[in-house]
Design an enzyme around this catalytic site. Sequence first.
Site, mmCIF file in Angstrom:
data_model
loop_
_atom_site.group_PDB
_atom_site.id
_atom_site.type_symbol
_atom_site.label_atom_id
_atom_site.label_comp_id
_atom_site.label_asym_id
_atom_site.label_seq_id
_atom_site.Cartn_x
_atom_site.Cartn_y
_atom_site.Cartn_z
ATOM 1 N N LYS A 1 79.910 -5.223 59.546
ATOM 2 C CA LYS A 1 79.510 -3.918 60.086
ATOM 3 C C LYS A 1 80.682 -2.973 60.336
ATOM 4 O O LYS A 1 80.474 -1.802 60.659
ATOM 5 C CB LYS A 1 78.745 -4.132 61.398
ATOM 6 C CG LYS A 1 77.391 -4.779 61.228
ATOM 7 C CD LYS A 1 76.705 -5.028 62.538
ATOM 8 C CE LYS A 1 77.210 -6.275 63.225
ATOM 9 N NZ LYS A 1 76.886 -7.521 62.529
ATOM 10 N N GLU B 1 72.554 -3.674 53.862
ATOM 11 C CA GLU B 1 71.282 -3.893 54.562
ATOM 12 C C GLU B 1 71.428 -4.833 55.737
ATOM 13 O O GLU B 1 70.833 -4.635 56.797
ATOM 14 C CB GLU B 1 70.246 -4.452 53.576
ATOM 15 C CG GLU B 1 68.861 -4.660 54.164
ATOM 16 C CD GLU B 1 68.203 -3.350 54.571
ATOM 17 O OE1 GLU B 1 68.047 -3.136 55.795
ATOM 18 O OE2 GLU B 1 67.866 -2.555 53.692
ATOM 19 N N VAL C 1 72.280 -4.255 59.879
ATOM 20 C CA VAL C 1 71.290 -4.089 60.954
ATOM 21 C C VAL C 1 70.086 -4.964 60.639
ATOM 22 O O VAL C 1 69.428 -4.779 59.618
ATOM 23 C CB VAL C 1 70.829 -2.622 61.078
ATOM 24 C CG1 VAL C 1 69.833 -2.480 62.229
ATOM 25 C CG2 VAL C 1 72.011 -1.691 61.283
ATOM 26 N N ALA D 1 69.942 -8.261 59.959
ATOM 27 C CA ALA D 1 70.139 -9.383 59.025
ATOM 28 C C ALA D 1 69.302 -9.164 57.767
ATOM 29 O O ALA D 1 69.551 -8.241 57.006
ATOM 30 C CB ALA D 1 69.828 -10.709 59.698
ATOM 31 N N LEU E 1 66.110 -8.265 57.573
ATOM 32 C CA LEU E 1 65.005 -7.308 57.699
ATOM 33 C C LEU E 1 65.296 -6.028 56.909
ATOM 34 O O LEU E 1 66.434 -5.545 56.905
ATOM 35 C CB LEU E 1 64.788 -6.949 59.168
ATOM 36 C CG LEU E 1 64.287 -8.074 60.089
ATOM 37 C CD1 LEU E 1 64.219 -7.576 61.519
ATOM 38 C CD2 LEU E 1 62.931 -8.579 59.629
ATOM 39 N N GLY F 1 74.843 -20.310 65.453
ATOM 40 C CA GLY F 1 75.181 -19.249 64.518
ATOM 41 C C GLY F 1 74.551 -17.904 64.799
ATOM 42 O O GLY F 1 74.549 -17.016 63.947
ATOM 43 N N ASP G 1 78.423 -4.960 69.230
ATOM 44 C CA ASP G 1 77.659 -5.220 68.009
ATOM 45 C C ASP G 1 76.428 -4.316 67.937
ATOM 46 O O ASP G 1 76.117 -3.752 66.895
ATOM 47 C CB ASP G 1 77.251 -6.696 67.960
ATOM 48 C CG ASP G 1 76.601 -7.068 66.646
ATOM 49 O OD1 ASP G 1 77.254 -6.908 65.600
ATOM 50 O OD2 ASP G 1 75.432 -7.499 66.658
ATOM 51 N N LYS H 1 75.352 -1.146 65.347
ATOM 52 C CA LYS H 1 74.092 -1.101 64.608
ATOM 53 C C LYS H 1 73.341 0.210 64.835
ATOM 54 O O LYS H 1 72.842 0.819 63.874
ATOM 55 C CB LYS H 1 73.218 -2.291 65.012
ATOM 56 C CG LYS H 1 73.764 -3.624 64.538
ATOM 57 C CD LYS H 1 72.934 -4.797 65.044
ATOM 58 C CE LYS H 1 73.507 -6.131 64.561
ATOM 59 N NZ LYS H 1 72.746 -7.280 65.083
ATOM 60 N N GLY I 1 70.971 -15.180 62.303
ATOM 61 C CA GLY I 1 70.982 -16.500 61.691
ATOM 62 C C GLY I 1 71.549 -16.441 60.295
ATOM 63 O O GLY I 1 71.384 -15.448 59.572
#
Length: 814
Positions: free
Chosen positions: A578, A605, A608, A610, A612, A663, A677, A681, A796
């Site tokens: 990021k 992608e 933000v 993971a 999705l 993780g 973080d 995002k 994850g």
Amino acid sequence: MKVLKFGGTSVANPENIIKVKSIVQRSPDEKSAVVVSAFGGITDVLLNTLEQAANQDLSYQKGLEEIEKRHISVIKELLPVQRQSTILSKVKSDLNILETLLEGAFLIGEITPKLSDKVVSYGELLSSFIISEFFKSEGVDAIFKDSRELILTDNAYGKAAVNFKVTNQNCGDYFNESKHQIHVLPGFVASNSDGNSTTLGRGGSDYTAAIIAAAVNASILEIWTDVSGMYTANPKLVKQAKCVAHISYEEAMELSHFGAKVLYPPTIQPVLGKEIPIVIKNTFSPEDEGTLITKNTNGGGKTVRGISHVGNISLLSLEGPGMIGIPGISKRFFETLSVDGISVVLITQASSEHSICVGISDDDVKRATAAVNEAFEYEIARKKINPVIVEQDLTIVALVGDNMKSHQGLSGKMFSTLGRNNVNIRAIAQGASERNISAVIKKTDVKKALNSLHEEFFEENIKQLNLFVMGVGNVGSKFLTQILQQQTYLKEELKLNIRVIGMSNSRNMVFDENGINLKDWETTIAGGEKADKVKFFEKVKTLNFRNSVFVDNTASKEVAQGYPDYLKNSISVVTCNKIACSSDYDFYRELKQLAKKYNAPFLFETNVGAGLPIIDTLKNLIASGDKVKKIQAVLSGSLNFVFNNFNDQVTFHDIVKQAQEEGYTEPDPTIDLSGIDVMRKILILARESGNKLDIEQIENDAFLPKESLETNSNEAFFASLVKHEDGFQEMYKSARDEDSKLKYVAQFENGKAKVGLQQIPKGHDFYNLEGSDNIVLFFTERYPNQPMIIKGAGAGADVTASGIFADIIRIGNF
């Protein structure tokens, strides 16, 4: 009667010569002319030896010894002892003459064209004589015939022109009168009216065979070499190249002219008028079909039949205002080159008549430049014409096919394919026959250009992506596993061939031009060279593969700062890192602009949510004309995991530790728990919505104690969590008493963004968010009251890897 020609590799050693005999004996009832080249490599040795002698370098004697050793060793291995004496005597006699010629070059200290032809002719003369004697010893009805007695040329030593009238008469008389079944002749060599040896140019053995075939109206001309025909592209550079089963004379001439080395360009001309078929076959795989060359074949309906190239090209440009409307400039230009014996392989002229550009061999550049500048000295002095402009280290790439005539869009398809892969075109030429489209490019781009064009025109729409992966830890290893699992599906269903060419972790890096074996990549990278980010990029750049993609699975600022270098070289970037998109706004914009300018997708992608499709959905909303009014989101899978599992029965320390071990957090958990973080995002979403915003402008309502935020190691950080456990329990109790849940929420509205821990009441969209799930609410002009909601696993290694994988597939579908 048929004519067979065997090249240098086909007669390179006794083992190969035995194969040649088997091929020749396949047609026992048909008279044959067998034209052979010098033993493999001998012509080069002869030329080098002659040059050393002319330079008065005594080491030329070693070259002479090598030539003698090669020929005597073949005689002793092929022929029975009782026949060797006579043959050795003849060969040694010829070698003595060769030695005398070389001594002459040594004494006078120069090479004349006449002497050069005489010296190099010994390669074919010796090989053909030895092979004919071997055939006889094996009971074959064979005879040696010196081609110099049949083929008459002018005095242009090095590339003599054939007197076809006399040559055809000589060949007709000889073969009509001869009663032998097999006639072994030296290729490449001929003689002039004075009886002096001449040569037909490098590759002239093919030409010799064609001359004889035309003269005797042969049933077929067979060219035997070390490949199974003419290919759609050079198989040494394009692994997917295929043999072309049937091709027209015209197509074959175009391909051979542009570098298809299996056929010497002048070969076709003698047999073309008589429509004698040519077949190119492989001495080492004689059962292979090969390539048949005949009159127009209609190409089997295909437009492009082959992609070829000719290297070591320079562009010579003559330009200036004094050329416009002045007749005779072109004539003077080409006449100057012609008088100097300089061959032009490509011509292009601006319609304004302001410039003329030609492609010539690199070897002729100095001579051509001096000659043209001298010819136009008057105009140059008066600044009406500029001195010759020279561009070197170039290559011509050509599409060839009879059916290219009037076929719309081929040129556009060719040039757009090259453009997508950052192959710059320096000049373009298309003949009036429309059988050839040529482009001049840098020689360093040849392999990429050929593979890109071959993929576009021949590979049934299977697109190859070449990945260079930085970071093969938690996410990276999952990503590689997913590629391995899906390779068959991708090829069959999506027509994508994804290869990992290079990979690096913090210690080692490794490259394999044929693709790293993903079944055993851990072992491979363990044996790699020391990791170096700069060298990694330089290697990617040097390899210069088409459809190259740099994949960043790290959280490194240093790696992110290198993205511009990749994009400027038309190397796509896919990243879950990021830092780049959340750093200085100008840097973010630069990356977006570079991606457009160099046609290299920059996809992130997974920055933000993971796996999705949050950013992709947002892009589609904006592209369709919608406008974002507000964004509300829970964007940290790690923080959601922490607060969904934290209660008065467990410690905050233990839950954060569990999140790290599974993780969900970054390697440094303070990045997640400090809110940095999440700030990154929401910043990325705000920017992708079309807003100019920097991270310093985002309000951060931190929930961690100042002491925890200021720790400088994971050990110190976790120790501080234990120390402040009471404060965390108090936050939990306060939310529970209000029948609410703790969620770390990000919001953007009216140009402002903020993040912080909030108590979410029952009934809110965020309340039932479980595990490590993320949720994003987009309030837009089209969704003003009921927002568009994207919800699902947002953290994850597996889902992040799948998001990276999805971006790779998007690039494959561009």
